[in-house]
Design a protein around this motif. Sequence first.
Motif: not given
Length: 373
Positions: A129-131, A169-188
Amino acid sequence: MTSTSGTASGTASGTTPGTASGTTPSAASGTASGTASGTTPGEASERSGGGTDTPGRLLQLLSLLQTPRDWPGGELSDRLGVSRRTVRRDIDRLRDLGYPVQASQGATGGYRLVAGKAMPPLVLDDEEAVAIAVGLRAGAGHAVEGVEEASVRALAKLEQVLPSRLRHRVQALQIATTPLTSGDGASIAPETLTVMASAAAGQERLRFAYRSGDGTESRRLTEPHRLVSTGRRWYLVAYDIDRDDWRTFRVDRVSSPFATGARFVPRELPTGDAAEYIRRSMWRGQSSYAIDVTFAASAEAVAAKLPAALGRPEALTDSTCRLRSTVTDAVDWLAVRLAMTGCDFVAHEPPELVASLHDLGSRLTRASSAESP
């Protein structure tokens, strides 16, 4: 303790538990408890009413079957603490509920959950579920063409039933990771999307703060209709209560959204389709022009390298195709985007595009032939 209770119950009734359940002592599992009472521990437990409840046992059985392997009846019996007969009955119950459980014979045979005509509900353990939640959050925060709306709907359903301990746990993982994305779409923030999606699905009025393109701040009370992704940005199509009209909102400019709890009767969208409404809103006030480009590549290869907003190329032969569409993008941007396909092509229309490609080619030629300082 369960087996002992079953044995006592069987003795008190004047028969052995195995006989009472329709099973002879010779069918016992061979365990110490089974030998003493003339039946398996699962059967004795079932006779006494001390076994696991059927709904809970079915969920446990379903969770086991979702592991891609063949499960022998004896192993399922041991895992669930019931008799093989009960396992067979539970398998039949799952089949009645629409789960395609396949049985195979032989020494290596057993039960396996296979693909059916419809997608049945799944049972997830905590780690699964977390994954899945983390993956959906990552996909929902950045528009991914083709699966963006489905990702948000799935994320909203999952987070609605996710226990608080797993949500942390999901929120902790989200906070601790930073995705490397391409394109000019704003992060939400995924929470913004799930709040909006849930309000739209539940037909609840949605209130939020909004910042317009010129920086003006305002508070909006809306009746959300649909979230739409253009591949680069997310938009909310909603009826603005204060302005008494339909509006489109860029989701990356929305903050502090929350459902008010007030229900509403859905209104009819003027265009009928949210994506079409967004398209017309984006084109309003913008000049559009027709493009005509021939590629020396298959239609499938070109379509995979161009944004869907530019249209679908039409196959001419197995190795050539033609793109005819109406667009509103800047000509210079379109010239660069066509060059990025890596395919040979010829631009026929409009003249402005042809001129822009000529200037781009000359500039790149000069850049490649310039001597290093």
